[in-house]
Each structure stands twice: as C-alpha cells, then as structure tokens.
Scaffold this motif. Structure first.
Motif, short mmCIF file in Angstrom:
data_model
loop_
_atom_site.label_atom_id
_atom_site.label_comp_id
_atom_site.label_asym_id
_atom_site.label_seq_id
_atom_site.Cartn_x
_atom_site.Cartn_y
_atom_site.Cartn_z
N GLY A 25 0.85 -1.19 0.00
CA GLY A 25 0.00 0.00 0.00
C GLY A 25 0.88 1.23 0.00
N GLY A 26 0.50 2.24 -0.74
CA GLY A 26 1.36 3.40 -0.89
C GLY A 26 1.14 4.46 0.18
N ILE A 27 1.97 5.49 0.14
CA ILE A 27 1.82 6.65 1.02
C ILE A 27 0.52 7.36 0.63
CG2 ILE A 27 2.78 8.90 1.63
CD1 ILE A 27 5.53 7.69 1.27
N GLY A 28 -0.28 7.65 1.62
CA GLY A 28 -1.61 8.20 1.39
C GLY A 28 -2.70 7.17 1.49
N SER A 29 -2.31 5.90 1.50
CA SER A 29 -3.29 4.81 1.61
C SER A 29 -3.85 4.74 3.03
CB SER A 29 -2.65 3.48 1.23
OG SER A 29 -3.47 2.39 1.59
N GLU A 30 -5.08 4.24 3.14
CA GLU A 30 -5.66 3.99 4.46
C GLU A 30 -5.38 2.57 4.92
OE1 GLU A 30 -6.88 6.43 6.00
OE2 GLU A 30 -7.44 7.89 4.46
N ARG A 31 -4.61 1.80 4.15
CA ARG A 31 -4.54 0.36 4.35
C ARG A 31 -3.23 -0.15 4.97
NH1 ARG A 31 -9.81 -0.80 3.92
NH2 ARG A 31 -10.72 0.11 2.04
N VAL A 32 -2.26 0.71 5.18
CA VAL A 32 -0.95 0.26 5.67
C VAL A 32 -1.00 0.15 7.19
CG1 VAL A 32 1.53 0.69 5.67
CG2 VAL A 32 0.16 1.38 3.71
N LEU A 33 -1.48 -0.99 7.68
CA LEU A 33 -1.71 -1.15 9.11
C LEU A 33 -0.80 -2.18 9.77
CD1 LEU A 33 -5.64 -1.10 9.14
CD2 LEU A 33 -4.05 0.82 9.14
N TYR A 34 0.09 -2.80 9.01
CA TYR A 34 0.97 -3.81 9.60
C TYR A 34 1.99 -3.13 10.51
CZ TYR A 34 4.53 -7.48 9.94
OH TYR A 34 5.43 -8.40 10.41
N PRO A 35 2.02 -3.49 11.81
CA PRO A 35 2.92 -2.78 12.73
C PRO A 35 4.34 -3.33 12.76
CG PRO A 35 1.54 -4.30 13.95
CD PRO A 35 1.11 -4.40 12.49
N GLY A 36 4.53 -4.59 12.41
CA GLY A 36 5.84 -5.21 12.50
C GLY A 36 5.91 -6.23 13.63
N LEU A 37 6.79 -7.21 13.48
CA LEU A 37 6.91 -8.29 14.46
C LEU A 37 7.61 -7.84 15.74
CD1 LEU A 37 7.83 -11.30 12.15
CD2 LEU A 37 5.64 -10.87 13.29
N VAL A 38 8.60 -6.95 15.61
CA VAL A 38 9.39 -6.56 16.79
C VAL A 38 8.52 -5.86 17.81
CG1 VAL A 38 11.32 -5.16 17.59
CG2 VAL A 38 11.53 -6.44 15.46
N ILE A 39 7.73 -4.88 17.37
CA ILE A 39 6.90 -4.15 18.33
C ILE A 39 5.83 -5.07 18.92
CG2 ILE A 39 5.17 -3.28 16.70
CD1 ILE A 39 6.76 -1.33 19.62
N LEU A 40 5.34 -6.02 18.12
CA LEU A 40 4.37 -6.98 18.66
C LEU A 40 5.01 -7.86 19.74
CD1 LEU A 40 2.46 -8.09 15.43
CD2 LEU A 40 1.59 -6.65 17.28
N PHE A 41 6.26 -8.30 19.47
CA PHE A 41 6.97 -9.10 20.47
C PHE A 41 7.19 -8.30 21.75
CE2 PHE A 41 11.14 -9.93 22.39
CZ PHE A 41 10.93 -11.22 22.87
N LEU A 42 7.64 -7.06 21.60
CA LEU A 42 7.90 -6.23 22.78
C LEU A 42 6.61 -5.94 23.54
CD1 LEU A 42 10.47 -3.69 21.27
CD2 LEU A 42 10.94 -5.61 22.81
N ALA A 43 5.52 -5.69 22.81
CA ALA A 43 4.23 -5.43 23.47
C ALA A 43 3.77 -6.67 24.24
CB ALA A 43 3.19 -5.01 22.45
N LEU A 44 3.93 -7.84 23.64
CA LEU A 44 3.57 -9.08 24.34
C LEU A 44 4.41 -9.27 25.60
CD1 LEU A 44 3.00 -11.61 21.42
CD2 LEU A 44 1.30 -10.81 23.07
N ALA A 45 5.69 -8.96 25.47
CA ALA A 45 6.57 -9.05 26.64
C ALA A 45 6.10 -8.09 27.72
CB ALA A 45 8.01 -8.76 26.25
#
Length: 855
Positions: A304-324
C-alpha cells in the motif's frame, strides 16, 4: 562564602535534564530525516507522497496562519469554491497547526516550507511526548526511546504523511502523561496541562477529538473500576471538568460545521462511506513499498502506498515487545520500577484496553457479516459521524503498541540486569531491541514531488496578487464524464480522470496562496452544489450561457490555461475566446491568458414567476413530492448564491374551509436561470390527511421567493402507486418544439417537457434520499438519449419529475441536459421509465444541432 549544596545539586539535575531532552529531540530529528529521506533535501519545495492532499493541507495551514492574525472572524470564509460559504468547514480546520506555523509563514510566505516544518515538528514532539510518558511509567529511558520511535515513525504514520491531520499527533502522549500524573498524584498544574494538551490535540483535527475522547474515556473508566477513596473520585470529576471546559473552547470552531451540516445536502459521512474506508484483516498485513525490510516481501503481505488507508501492519518486533510488556509478570527478585504496583495496575492496562478499542473501531460499522455494535452506537451518537475512514482509529493502536512495547523493553532490560548476568548485558539487550525495531520500521527513499515556490510560481498568480479584491475562475477544467442527472441538488461531478482533475484543482488552490483571490476552483472533502454545477456548466465555456453565469457571480477574470487544451482544438478555442461578446483579453503570461468579463445586468426577484406543482391525488398514508416551478420571465440571467434552504408553509383546508393540517417544508433557492429558463425546486410534505378533498394554501415567508402565496388542490384517495403499479402509461411532448441550434457543444442545455399520466397508477417522482439509495423501486424518471440516426452517441441522462403525478394529471418537467462535446446533428429522445419496471408511454424528441464555428 557559604555554598548552597542543595541549590547546586538542583542546578546540576536541571542541567542534566535539559541535556537529556536536547539529546532526545536531536535523536528524533535525525530519525525523521532518515525515515522520510530525501524529503529533507526538498524541505522548501517538495512534498512527500503526491501533490494532492499535501497541497490542500498546505493551503489550509497557510490560510489559518494568515487569517488568524488579519481577519479571524473570516476564518471559515476561505477563498476557494466561491460562492459557497464556510468552505474551510469542508475539510479539517487545523487551527493549531496554523498557529504553530504562523511565524514561519509570515517570515517566508512559503506554504510548502510550513507544511514540511509541521511534519518534522510532529515527529519530534510525538517522539518526545511518548518518551516522557514511558519514562514516567517505566523509569526507563530506552523504553521511552523505543516507544517514541514507534509512535512517531511507525509504518502507519509514514503512510499518513500526505494526511497531516492524521499524522500530526504531538499532544496525544502529553495528554496521557498529565492525565496519568493527575490521577496518580493530583495537583492543579497536572490537571491544567492535561486539559490544555487535550484541547491542543483536539484542535488539530476533528479526528483527534474522537481519538482523545476515547482515550480519556478508557483511562477514566479503568480508574473508576479501582477507585474507592473520595479523593480518587474527586480527581475523576476534575478530569471530566477539564474535558468539558476544553469542549466549550471548541464550540466557536464547531459552529461553521454545524451550519454547513444544516444547510448542505450530504454534509455527513454515511455508514456506506465508513464501510468503504474501514480496515479489513488484509490491511493488517499491508506494508509500504519503501519499507527497507518488507519491500520485497511476498505472501502473505500486501503493498500500500503513502496516502493509503490500508498500511496497518505494525511489525513483528513491536508486537513481540508489546507481548513481553503484557505477559512478563513480577517475580520476587524484580525490583525495577516498571514492575511496581501502580504502573502494573494503572499504567499498562488502560493502554492495552485502548489498543483493543482502536482495533475494534478501525473495522468500521461491520465485523465481517455482523454489525460492529460499538462503532454503530458511537456513530448514532454523532461522535464518529465526521470520520470517513474508520481505519484511522489505528492511531490508537499505534499509541497502545508504543506504550506496551516500551513496557516490554523496560521489563526485558530489567530481567537481564541481574548479578548472574554478564556486566553490561542489559544494555546490550536493550540496544539490540532498539536496533531491531529501527531496522524493521525503517522507510527510505520516499517519493517526493517538487512544487514551485516563490519566483518559480507562474507569473500570472503573482500578477493576480496585485489586482485588489477580485474574483476569478481558472479554465478549462479537466473533462467530465456523464453525471446522469443534472437537475438535482445531489448533482454528481465525475471527472474522466479523478486523479488528474483533483490534482489540478488542488494545485490551483495552492497557487492561490500567492494571490488569495476568491476563486471558483478548489478541492476538499466535500463538494457543494454550486461548485459542481458551475464546473459542469463551465465545460461549455465560452458559450453565452457560461459568460452570463460568471457575470452574475461577479467573476472579474477568467484565467485560461492553454496547456490543458488539446492541440487539435487550440485554433477552435482561440477563435471562440476572442470572438465571444463580454470577454476582453487583459494579457498573456506564458501558457496563461487572462480574460476580463464585462459587467452585465441580472434579473430581479420580481421577474421570477412561481407556480406550485403538486400531485392532484395522494394515496392515504403516503408523503408527497411537490415542487415550485420557477421561470425567469426577464431578459437577463438570474444568479442567486444563497445556500440557505428556504421555508414554505402549507395549510390544508377541508371542503368547509376548516383547517385540516399544516405542514412545513424546505427548498433550495434557484441558482442560475438564463432568460426564459425554468427550473423545479422540489420539497416533500406528509400532512397525514384522511381520505377526502382539500384546498391547499402555500406561503413562502422570506427569501428570494418570499412574499408569495400559492394555491392548489389535493385529493387523498386509494390509488395504486408505481412501486406496485397497475397500469403505467403516459403522454410526452417537448414544450416549445422546433430545432435547437448551438454554436458549440458541452455545458448544460435547458429543455422542458409536458407529461400526462394516462394510466391508473400514481407516479412516484422520488423518495427520501437514504430510502431511494436503498431501494429506488417505483421511482419514475425521464430517460434521455442523444442519438445520431438510431445509434446512441452520448451519455444516457435522466430528468426528475416535478412532483408525484396522479392519474389523469399533466405536469411540466423542466430539466437540464449535457450537450455532446462534438459537432453534429443530434436527436434527443426522451421516454418515461420506472425503476424496477422499465420504460413506458410515448417517446418525445427534439433535434439539436451543434454547429461550432468556421475556423
């Protein structure tokens, strides 16, 4: 001399604190440069993503920065989309951003520089605010940096670089910080700062009013669940009072939006709008093409490009840290502040709940095949009715992940800081987590569009800046596709190429920052009727009809851009422009020619004839579509730029002359009528009368048609209606007949038809707007086709019946049709049609010749 050791210690601590803040600010500034590269190379003459919304927002910020200090009372009467009012309310007002950019704007008068300054300032302050929040919650600077980095420059935030009203969230973490401090420690200073930062963030955009209210609501609800002492409830009350006072401060800025909502059709985001821009599960696996790690990633990722409403993937690292951060619980040996009771109970859980709320709201009105009840309830309450894209609630998810990820960093770092661990292992682990997050979220080599600034702006706009208070229109516009209906308030504006059309209109309002003249052109989140009607009529410029329209609007100059004229038509337009009465060439500025419109006379209100069009009979229990048939009986055009809907009062009298019912309705005043032209102003009434015959008296108390009294008759009786017809039949003829000869094509042409209902079925001319969108079955309309021989060569168009038509009744139907863009001899063929049942009755036709001019 005695030395005050306590004072020296405080000075050292203060100096150390300021040094720390300076380092943090510098770090986030460097990250901003890296993540948005190469925007820093074009800080004063380039925008990231595309030249659409960024230029619109640069215009808004510049208008705010200019007007707030010169004419604050006229803030919402911006210079585009003339003659509409409150046009700043068609988009976000962004007042706080205008104030913050004002010194730079007045120093440089460079809208692009101001826009990019706000982008970088937003990154730095967002990062700093989240840093301070996490240091407060976890006592870990590294946790603050990780959370600040993600909140300020997450992939979702980078995708919103073109939407600064969503990207710019610097006060949200500060609001959370001081709310947390106030609920924990009290203090007037904390309460005031909480209210101030709530107000500042909410005044950045209406989106953030909703986001701030939800955030505060989650915090206070969680606090209320654990409040026992009186002082705890008192702090909750003070927090609510601070929010209430902030909302009171926002009322003056809300009033123009409420005015526009009251008088303008469609000035609200519908449920269907929200469904179109709601998140779906694939969006949470959508990444940017400029993402350094995921740019070449295949399945299951999407791009999804810049300006899109669809780029919602946060990334695995932040998900791992949030779970921790969520799952790591305190052990006996854990003594780090992040494992303390208050952060563990009152700091982390509200952000976890906030993330869940943001995620749920991002899916909009529907969760798969079922209703999203929380969203639907908030929509009905009006809290999210102004938000087109529910996916933007992902801002709350980003904030939640930033804070929970910070907790994860602090906890993991604390766990590796033990006597049995090698010296420095905690720092190594922390640096590794920072590096991993940095690399996973890093974007690079963003698309940057160069924008003319200063002396690079076309000379014609700098010339306009010296011309005093004049009104302009810039032509030609990009070509339009068919709108199907041209005689309704909800006229469609359908460019052949949406991107080209709106990009060009946006560029024009950006250029207007170099002259600030009132202009017909513009781009926004809402397009009023005047704008759509004028640009549709302007397709025929320089026809006498369009010249009359512009004169009536008080337009002084037409800016004609020859670069937009097809090569094969330049000679034709050259002849037309220089031979049209009422136009005078002022000068040429490169590809631009400036034509001055000579002043012309206009029709007066008393020259308008008004007749009541209403069904002679109505089935019991039905509302009735009625209308005012308005004819310009003068020799000059009529132009009225009044948007306020006007009131009409209808009194129904029974056979004995006794009052039976009173109904009130509203109609839109007539906008533009050439000499001799008629139009229909529809309105709907539902008197709720029992069967019988009634006299009707209609009064228009005020407005351009005010002071008129009209009379009619109506019978309430059982009659089959066209949504379940018995027999549909109609006679149809063109009023006036004869051949219509035009000098050139395009633009709008008024025609008038006479319709007689020869069946036994009541013809429905229209339903309530939302009902008709759901189910238009039974609506009768005039189908209009342009033919050469037997071949349809132009768009199929529709005319709207002036009122519901009873069996045996004859009515006049004035309508507007759009003329083909080519020369030739056409036959306009019309026939009535009923949605769900097809065409019926007689055909009527009129010959139209588009001659053009000899070159």
């Amino acid at each position: 001399m005695a030395v005050d050791k306590g004072r020296l210690l405080r000075l050292r601590l203060s100096s150390s604190r300021w040094t720390e803040l300076a380092v943090v600010i510098l770090a986030f500034l460097v990250c901003a440069v890296i993540f948005t590269w190469p925007l820093a190379l074009h800080f004063n003459d380039g925008v990231a993503g595309d030249a659409g919304d960024p230029l619109l927002n640069a215009w808004i910020v510049s208008w705010d920065a200019r007007t707030l200090f010169t004419h604050p009372g006229g803030l919402f009467q911006a210079n585009m989309m003339y003659p509409s009012r409150d046009v700043l309310a068609y988009s976000e007002h962004m007042v706080v951003m205008g104030l913050m950019a004002a010194p730079l704007y007045h120093l440089t008068h460079n809208p692009v520089l101001c826009y990019n300054f706000l982008l970088f300032l937003g990154v730095v302050l967002s990062g700093l605010g989240c840093y301070l929040l996490l240091v407060e919650l976890t006592a870990s600077r590294w946790a603050g940096f990780v959370g600040g980095l993600f909140f300020a420059l997450s992939p979702y935030k980078i995708s919103k670089l073109t939407h600064i009203h969503v990207f710019f969230a610097p006060f949200l973490p500060f609001m959370c910080l001081y709310l947390y401090r106030f609920l924990k420690r009290g203090g007037a200073r904390n309460a005031v700062l909480f209210g101030l930062f709530f107000l500042l963030q909410a005044l950045c955009s209406w989106h953030y009013l909703a986001f701030c209210l939800l955030t505060v609501g989650v915090f206070l609800l969680w606090q209320a669940l654990f409040s026992r002492a009186g002082w705890e409830w008192a702090r909750l009350g003070v927090s609510l009072l601070a929010v209430f006072l902030a909302l009171l401060c926002m009322i003056p800025l809300a009033l123009p939006y409420l005015r526009a909502n009251r008088r303008l059709p469609g000035f609200v985001r519908t449920i269907s709008d929200a469904e179109a821009f709601a998140a779906n599960k694939e969006d949470y696996l959508t990444v940017l093409p400029q993402d350094l790690l995921y740019a070449e990633a295949g399945t299951p990722f999407h791009k999804g490009g810049i300006g899109s409403e669809r780029v919602l993937y946060p990334g695995l690292v932040i998900l791992f840290l949030a779970l921790a951060g969520v799952l790591l619980q305190k052990k006996k040996e854990d003594s780090a502040p992040v494992f303390g009771d208050y952060p563990r109970k009152m700091g982390m859980p509200p952000f976890l709940l906030l993330g869940a709320v943001g995620l749920l709201m991002s899916f909009g009105p529907r969760l798969g095949r079922v209703d999203n009840v929380p969203y639907q309830l908030l929509y009905r309450a009006g809290l999210v009715r102004f938000i087109r894209a529910p996916a933007r609630f992902n801002v709350l998810v980003v904030l939640s992940l930033a804070v929970l990820g910070g907790f994860g960093v602090a906890k993991l770092s604390a766990r590796t800081r033990s006597p049995r661990s090698p010296a420095g292992s905690d720092r190594l682990v922390t640096l590794g987590m920072c590096a991993l997050l940095f690399m996973e979220t890093l974007t690079f080599n963003l698309p940057v569009v160069r924008v003319p600034t200063g002396d690079g702006v076309p000379e014609v706009y700098r010339w306009l800046g010296q011309q005093g208070e004049v009104k302009i229109v810039e032509l030609p516009t990009c070509p339009l596709k068919g709108a199907v209906r041209y005689d309704r308030d909800n006229l469609d504006l359908r460019p052949e190429n949406d991107f080209d059309f709106y990009s060009y209109q946006t560029r024009l309002i950006y250029y207007s920052t170099y002259h600030w003249k009132k202009t017909v052109n513009g781009f926004s989140g809402y397009f009023p009727y005047f704008y759509k009607r004028i640009l549709t009529e302007a397709q025929g410029f320089p026809s006498p009809r369009t010249v009359d329209l512009f004169r009536g609007l008080g337009i002084r100059y037409v800016i004609w851009n020859w670069d937009l004229v097809p090569v094969e038509r330049k000679d034709e337009f050259n002849l037309r422009l220089f031979s049209s009465p009422g136009l005078r060439l002022v000068g040429d500025f490169g590809p631009y020619s400036v034509f001055e419109l000579e002043e012309g006379r206009a029709a007066r209100g008393e020259e308008l004839g008004v007749e009541l069009e209403m069904p002679e009979s109505v089935p019991p229990g039905r509302s009735a579509q009625c209308g005012l048939l308005v004819r310009n009986r003068g020799a000059n055009p009529w132009v009225c730029a009044e948007e306020e809907r006007q009131r009409i009062t209808l009194r129904f009298l029974d056979r004995e002359g006794n009052p039976a019912a009173v109904a009130e309705a509203e109609f839109r005043p007539p906008f533009f009528l050439a000499a001799g032209e008629s139009t229909l102003l529809p309105f709907r009434v539902n008197p709720g009368l029992p069967p019988g015959e009634y006299e009707m008296e209609a009064d228009i108390p005020e407005g351009v048609l005010g002071g008129r009294g009209l009379r009619g008759r109506m019978r309430v009786a059982d009659t089959p209606a066209s949504d379940a017809p018995s027999s549909l039949d109609a006679g149809l003829r063109v009023v006036g007949g004869g051949k219509v000869v035009l000098d050139w094509g395009d633009g709008l042409l008024p025609l008038q038809f006479a319709i007689r209902n020869r069946g036994d079925t009541w013809m429905i001319s229209g339903k309530e707007e939302e009902e008709e969108k759901r189910d238009a079955t039974g609506v009768v309309f005039l189908s209009i086709k342009w033919k050469m021989g037997e071949e349809t060569v132009w768009e199929t168009q529709m005319g709207t019946l002036p009122c519901d038509v009873a069996p045996g009744q004859e009515v006049l139907l004035p309508t507007l049709v759009r003329v083909p863009q080519v020369r030739g001899e056409f036959r306009v063929v019309a026939r009535l049609s009923c949605v769900g049942y097809g065409p019926f009755g007689e055909e009527a036709s009129v010959d139209v010749v588009v001659e053009g001019q000899e070159l």
